[in-house]
Design an enzyme around this catalytic site. Structure first.
Site, PDB file in Angstrom:
ATOM      1  N   ARG A 292       0.338 -10.022  -3.523  1.00  0.00           N
ATOM      2  CA  ARG A 292      -0.147 -11.270  -2.939  1.00  0.00           C
ATOM      3  C   ARG A 292       0.572 -12.438  -3.610  1.00  0.00           C
ATOM      4  NH1 ARG A 292      -5.483  -9.999  -0.817  1.00  0.00           N
ATOM      5  NH2 ARG A 292      -5.163  -7.930   0.100  1.00  0.00           N
ATOM      6  N   ARG A 307      -7.724 -12.771 -10.227  1.00  0.00           N
ATOM      7  CA  ARG A 307      -6.728 -13.177  -9.227  1.00  0.00           C
ATOM      8  C   ARG A 307      -5.336 -12.903  -9.779  1.00  0.00           C
ATOM      9  NH1 ARG A 307      -8.797 -15.321  -4.813  1.00  0.00           N
ATOM     10  NH2 ARG A 307     -10.748 -16.486  -4.890  1.00  0.00           N
ATOM     11  N   GLU A 391     -16.049 -11.072  -5.234  1.00  0.00           N
ATOM     12  CA  GLU A 391     -15.671 -10.168  -4.146  1.00  0.00           C
ATOM     13  C   GLU A 391     -14.843  -9.000  -4.670  1.00  0.00           C
ATOM     14  OE1 GLU A 391     -12.652  -9.987  -0.361  1.00  0.00           O
ATOM     15  OE2 GLU A 391     -13.398 -11.964  -0.939  1.00  0.00           O
ATOM     16  N   SER A 394     -13.957  -5.571   1.266  1.00  0.00           N
ATOM     17  CA  SER A 394     -14.054  -6.259   2.546  1.00  0.00           C
ATOM     18  C   SER A 394     -13.873  -5.251   3.670  1.00  0.00           C
ATOM     19  CB  SER A 394     -12.982  -7.355   2.635  1.00  0.00           C
ATOM     20  OG  SER A 394     -13.154  -8.124   3.801  1.00  0.00           O
ATOM     21  N   ARG A 432      -9.218  -5.307 -10.280  1.00  0.00           N
ATOM     22  CA  ARG A 432     -10.381  -6.192 -10.161  1.00  0.00           C
ATOM     23  C   ARG A 432     -11.690  -5.445 -10.349  1.00  0.00           C
ATOM     24  NH1 ARG A 432     -11.557 -10.623  -5.445  1.00  0.00           N
ATOM     25  NH2 ARG A 432      -9.600 -11.486  -6.272  1.00  0.00           N
TER      26      ARG A 432
END
Length: 465
Positions: A292, A307, A391, A394, A432
């Site tokens: 990302r 992140r 989070e 998803s 994460r």
């Protein structure tokens, strides 16, 4: 990609969908281009048909006129020669007309296609309308036995929690300094038990999804062509978030892109195919490295492993029949798999119904799952974070949006071809997911209890430290 026929029949649905998703796209312009494009195609076909008819009929007529010209004189000859020229010029004019239609169609189609790719999937009617992620709605929460979500970590466990960065540094599980020196901000090197725990959660996730739930493991490329990114709906809207490999500038083929999720490869795996109905549903899972480019704004909540630019993820994809009820059943089942995983790891979590503004371009519905992370959130008077949800998963329902772009269809019982539906879901994204694992299973002495399902992947060990 949306169904153009559906857009023509009910443009207001797509205009509302774009507004609710906060997507700026000129649908009126798209409709005008579509109408002009269709008219041009009709004109072009008419000109081609006339061109074929004239080609069949013109030869004998030209021969007759040439014979008549040879015998005529004066004004009669002039009239016959004018008629002959008109006849000989007709195929030239028709050819020019077809070529003009071709040129205009190419120009129109490029803009029409670009605009069409920008139109988002309309949200399902039961998705709440919102203006940002702040309007997402909590569906439910779950906590393991002995954890009271109304109390702080200290109130539950009797000691002040350390952050995952403190704990991992203490046990030699991560090295940020050397990673940043090699690759820049938001990079890391997992070391020792950090790397082993990272591998353990990914192995556990893959074994869970394949052994217990019947998904087929597939390895997929993480460097793909642009059409794969466009086909899965990550381009054009997400182009700025992808790492771009400019092969064309080096004179060696097409440009390539690093994928941000294994979903890209899993969906691209069967692109362009027509499946037999009895092949469905397809259930695929992969573990892949993900990249990302834009990782969000800096701040204390982005410190450590939350992140980052590179990570590994176990991803699941379902490709099923074009049936809304079946898509909804699969969505619920995929979410249930993640809940099974998190409950087995004894991690408190909550399910969030994403509002329209947080769905993204391609999703009709999306459910986020957030785990409790003690090191996040506001600080108390003593400077200790009070904890917050973060989070970790998803789950998305896309109907035929991706499959239209990828031209992925199946042949139904009456022999007609139908675009498939697709869904995707995170099974586990690491490192994460290590944040709640490490922080929620820390002990007062600074050691870290290893959740029972992960112990077989760590030689049977029960703790780190």
């Amino acid at each position: 990609m949306i169904d153009v026929k559906a857009l023509r029949e009910d443009p207001e649905r797509f205009k509302k969908g774009a507004r609710d998703k906060r997507v700026d796209v000129d649908i009126e312009r798209l409709l005008r281009l579509d109408e002009e494009r269709r008219q041009l195609m009709t004109d072009q076909e008419s000109a081609r048909a006339e061109q074929k008819r004239v080609s069949r009929e013109i030869g004998p007529e030209i021969g007759r006129l040439k014979g008549a010209v040879a015998k005529a004189a004066g004004e009669e000859r002039d009239a016959l020669e004018a008629e002959l020229r008109e006849l000989e010029e007709r195929p030239v004019r028709l050819k020019a007309q077809v070529q003009a239609c071709d040129a205009r169609l190419q120009e129109l189609t490029a803009e029409w296609q670009a605009l069409l790719l920008e139109v988002p999937q309309p949200p399902d009617a039961d998705v709440p309308v919102g203006t940002s992620a702040e309007d997402n709605l909590e569906i439910r929460t779950w906590s393991p036995e002995g954890w009271d979500p109304a109390r702080s970590f200290a109130g539950n466990r009797g000691f002040t929690p350390r952050s995952h960065t403190d704990l991992m540094d203490r046990h030699g599980m991560v090295d940020f300094e050397r990673a940043v020196r090699m690759a820049g901000a938001r990079h890391y090197c997992l070391t020792g038990d950090g790397m082993r725990l990272h591998q353990a959660i990914l192995r556990y996730a893959m074994d869970l999804i394949s052994d217990r739930h019947g998904f087929t493991p597939v390895s997929v490329p993480v460097i793909v062509r642009e059409e794969c990114m466009t086909g899965t709906g990550f381009f054009p809207a997400g182009r700025d978030t992808a790492y771009h490999i400019e092969e064309s500038r080096r004179g060696s083929g097409q440009d390539l892109f690093l994928t941000g999720t294994g979903e890209v490869g899993l969906m691209g795996f069967r692109s362009g195919e027509i499946l037999d109905a009895d092949e469905l549903p397809l259930q695929y899972a992969t573990v892949s490295t993900c990249f990302r480019r834009e990782a969000g704004a800096a701040g204390k909540d982005t410190a450590g492993l939350y992140r980052i630019h590179q990570f590994e993820k176990c991803e699941q994809v379902v490709i099923c029949r074009a049936d809304e009820a079946e898509s909804r059943r699969w969505h619920a089942r995929m979410i249930g798999i993640v809940e099974e995983l998190l409950q087995s790891l004894e991690l408190p979590y909550r399910l969030l119904q994403c509002c329209t503004a947080d769905l993204g371009v391609k999703n009709a519905d999306m459910i986020d799952i957030e785990c409790w992370m003690p090191s996040r959130g506001e600080e108390d008077a003593a400077g200790v974070p009070t904890g917050a949800w973060g989070e970790t998963h998803s789950a998305s329902r896309l109907y035929d949006f991706q499959c239209r772009r990828l031209n992925l269809r199946y042949r139904d019982e009456d022999g007609s071809t139908v675009f498939c539906h697709s869904l995707n879901n995170t099974v586990a994204a690491s490192p994460r997911i290590l944040i709640p694992i490490i922080e929620m299973h820390q002990r007062a002495d600074g050691s870290i209890a290893i959740p029972e399902p992960l112990r077989p992947y760590l030689g049977g060990r029960e703790a780190i430290g």
